[in-house]
Enzyme design. Structure first.
Site, PDB file in Angstrom:
ATOM      1  N   CYS A 189       0.839  -1.192   0.000  1.00 53.75           N
ATOM      2  CA  CYS A 189       0.000   0.000   0.000  1.00 53.75           C
ATOM      3  C   CYS A 189       0.876   1.246   0.000  1.00 53.75           C
ATOM      4  O   CYS A 189       1.872   1.329   0.733  1.00 53.75           O
ATOM      5  CB  CYS A 189      -0.920  -0.010   1.215  1.00 53.75           C
ATOM      6  N   ASP A 196       0.074  -6.124  -0.548  1.00 53.92           N
ATOM      7  CA  ASP A 196      -1.000  -6.385  -1.509  1.00 53.92           C
ATOM      8  C   ASP A 196      -0.542  -7.550  -2.385  1.00 53.92           C
ATOM      9  O   ASP A 196       0.523  -7.487  -3.007  1.00 53.92           O
ATOM     10  CB  ASP A 196      -1.262  -5.158  -2.390  1.00 53.92           C
TER      11      ASP A 196
END
Length: 282
Positions: A189, A196
């Site tokens: 992120c 992620d």
């Protein structure tokens, strides 16, 4: 102009359970596109961001909770993207709100998101919103991205920030058409640094891309901080400029966070969008 740092990412947030469209937090696409040499008016790709909401609920007129899934199709031409935590908070604001039916929910979602996505541009546009009720949950299929798996290659990986110099193509041979897939895409992120996880599918026609270098390049995103949509646009532009294919599509499906997954597609040529069918890890 909103910045990622001004969003609710990484901050303690109260959950509002009464409908509140002001919770949506748009962020302009232009600054990150400028980093990869693009202007909003001149991009070599088409595409969309395909979102799935797995935690959508509201009350019917008698106060009984309703649950559904929702699919969103957000054109990449919108000047803004929606920060994902604000999207989650916005969806949760429906939880104790009475709505006439799913059609009313769909209409509000479409209007609110379109306003935020086009905010500040002087233009307006529409987005796709599909609500899937309980009676159709069994039609939501799980399948994997098709293509030749790059992860089969036994390569040494030593670089964990985007390294486009790893990309190369053989322009001395006849052009090929290939579809390549990897499940080793990971980025972080932009604001919180939280991981992620994603799978990526690359379709192209042109000089054959070196598969080992491509896999090492995809792995090089491992410690990179950027939103999903921005990572996919960076991957597209690096392959487009380094390997110079005739046609190129980059499609990533990221695992969900907070009941939301984001699946960006960027393609050099217009065409039908892929079905928003989730992968096993989603």
């Amino acid at each position: 102009m909103n910045t990622p740092e001004q969003s609710q990412l990484g901050k303690t947030s109260a959950y509002v359970d009464q409908y509140d469209p002001s919770l949506l937090f748009p962020i302009a696409r232009a600054p990150k596109r400028a980093e990869i040499g693009l202007s909003d008016s001149r991009t070599p790709f088409f595409g969309a961001d395909l979102w799935t909401a797995f935690e959508l609920s509201w009350l019917n007129p008698r106060g009984k909770p309703q649950v559904a899934l929702a699919h969103f199709t957000i054109p990449c031409e919108t000047p803004n993207l929606i920060e994902s935590k604000s999207f989650k908070l916005y969806l949760n604001s429906f939880n104790n709100t009475r709505m006439a039916d799913a059609a009313e929910v769909q209409a509000r979602l479409r209007a609110d998101l379109a306003e935020a996505l086009w905010r500040g541009s002087g233009h307006s546009g529409s987005i796709g919103v599909k609500i899937v009720g309980q009676d159709r949950f069994d039609q939501e299929m799980v399948q994997e991205l098709d293509g030749l798996l790059l992860d089969r290659l036994d390569v040494e990986c030593t670089r964990y920030q985007p390294a486009p110099d790893l990309l190369r193509a053989n322009h001395d041979e006849a052009p090929v058409t290939e579809t390549l897939v990897s499940h080793l895409l990971k980025s972080n992120c932009l604001v919180t640094g939280q991981p992620d996880w994603g799978s990526v599918q690359i379709r192209y026609s042109g000089a054959q891309i070196d598969q080992e270098g491509l896999l090492q390049y995809l792995v090089s995103f491992r410690n990179h901080n950027e939103f999903h949509e921005q990572c996919v646009e960076r991957i597209f532009m690096d392959i487009w400029s380094r390997c110079q294919p005739i046609k190129l599509s980059v499609y990533a499906r990221y695992t969900r966070r907070g009941g939301l997954d984001i699946n960006p597609l960027r393609t050099s040529h217009p065409g039908a969008l892929p079905a928003n069918v989730r992968c096993a890890r989603q």
